[in-house]
Design an enzyme around this catalytic site. Sequence first.
Site, PDB file in Angstrom:
ATOM      1  CB  ILE A  14       0.692 -29.099  19.766  1.00  0.00           C
ATOM      2  CG1 ILE A  14       0.326 -30.570  20.008  1.00  0.00           C
ATOM      3  CG2 ILE A  14       2.206 -28.954  19.611  1.00  0.00           C
ATOM      4  CD1 ILE A  14       0.650 -31.487  18.851  1.00  0.00           C
TER       5      ILE A  14
ATOM      6  CG  ASP B 244      -5.520 -21.871  14.438  1.00  0.00           C
ATOM      7  OD1 ASP B 244      -6.162 -22.368  13.479  1.00  0.00           O
ATOM      8  OD2 ASP B 244      -5.059 -22.552  15.370  1.00  0.00           O
TER       9      ASP B 244
ATOM     10  N   PRO C  93      -2.396 -29.077  11.169  1.00  0.00           N
ATOM     11  CG  PRO C  93      -4.673 -29.492  10.841  1.00  0.00           C
ATOM     12  CD  PRO C  93      -3.725 -28.560  11.554  1.00  0.00           C
TER      13      PRO C  93
ATOM     14  CB  SER D 138       3.185 -29.845  12.428  1.00  0.00           C
ATOM     15  OG  SER D 138       1.833 -30.203  12.280  1.00  0.00           O
TER      16      SER D 138
ATOM     17  CG  ASP E 292      10.548 -34.503  14.888  1.00  0.00           C
ATOM     18  OD1 ASP E 292      11.572 -35.198  14.998  1.00  0.00           O
ATOM     19  OD2 ASP E 292       9.420 -34.894  15.239  1.00  0.00           O
TER      20      ASP E 292
ATOM     21  CG  HIS F 217       7.607 -38.059  12.489  1.00  0.00           C
ATOM     22  ND1 HIS F 217       6.885 -38.015  11.320  1.00  0.00           N
ATOM     23  CD2 HIS F 217       6.720 -37.720  13.465  1.00  0.00           C
ATOM     24  CE1 HIS F 217       5.632 -37.678  11.568  1.00  0.00           C
ATOM     25  NE2 HIS F 217       5.518 -37.490  12.871  1.00  0.00           N
TER      26      HIS F 217
END
Length: 332
Positions: A154, A173, A205, A232, A257, A294
Amino acid sequence: MEILAFGVTADEKPLLEAAFAGQHEVRCLDVFLGEDTAPIAAGYEVVSSSVNADLNGRVLRTLAAGGTRMIAQRSTGFNNIDLDVATSLGMTVSRVSYYSPYSVAEFAWTLAMAVNRRIVRAANRTRDFDFRLNGLMGRDLRGRTVGVLGTGKIGEAFSRIAAGFGMRLLGWDVAENPACVELGMKYVDKETLLAAADVVSLHVPLLDSTHHLIDAAALRVMRDDAILVNSSRGGLVDTDALVDELRAGRFAGVGLDVYEAEAGVFFLDKSLEAVPDDTLARLITFPNVVVTSHQAYYTHDAVGQIIDTTVANVADYVAGRRSSNTLVPRSA
């Protein structure tokens, strides 16, 4: 075999029924799986749950006592499932490890553009035939810096869109994504990213290590005129700290979201009720904040892939197979 599916939307129901046609019967419920609704599943060997289900130990024990042997979750995330209890009960648990990353990436940019160009405020005004431009000024994205926290599938899709805008790419990351590097992304530490980015988007995550990844300290590092987007998991952001910063007049815009206390609120009609969550109620009042329920994943393409994978997961369970979607394998 008849499968009981919880948390099925009206849009999703015909797709789910069509996908299982000729293989298994599926009974679709719009209620979410939790402690109050788990007894409904008595007699169903396979239960399918949605992303906002609460599959704690008590729920799993209730399901197991009623004869449920397999949980087919229709989402990528599985932090809502007590996998240790499921293992001890001999239950099979699967998830959807992949679906269209473009659905979420495109929606994240939809949120970013909505707050940048004041789309919601403009639409509300014109509905009242108020066509003034005061307070609607946004910024060009070309030449500005976007910070992407999490550069998996994503995050990569989000970065490709940013590259199309002509933006400078910063990434953070645990491992670099070669495709993002090829786009021109420079990997930096989190603090450097937050301090430099005009737009910050979260694509990691929710784990113990990422809970409140954006906390009070991280928010203070960000630019006063930055845009923050979270499509996320709600728990990535310390919402109370975010509200404090918004009250201080910071940030050009925030697009959310997801919300860390969304369970029992999102996906439901609360329009005729008093919302007891003061933090959420306050968050929604800020003119530079857009909150959606969401829905980033909610495209025909992504939902279709989720359902197809769920059907395959059930077929694997029946055949005694395991796949990359299997979280807890079928016991012998």
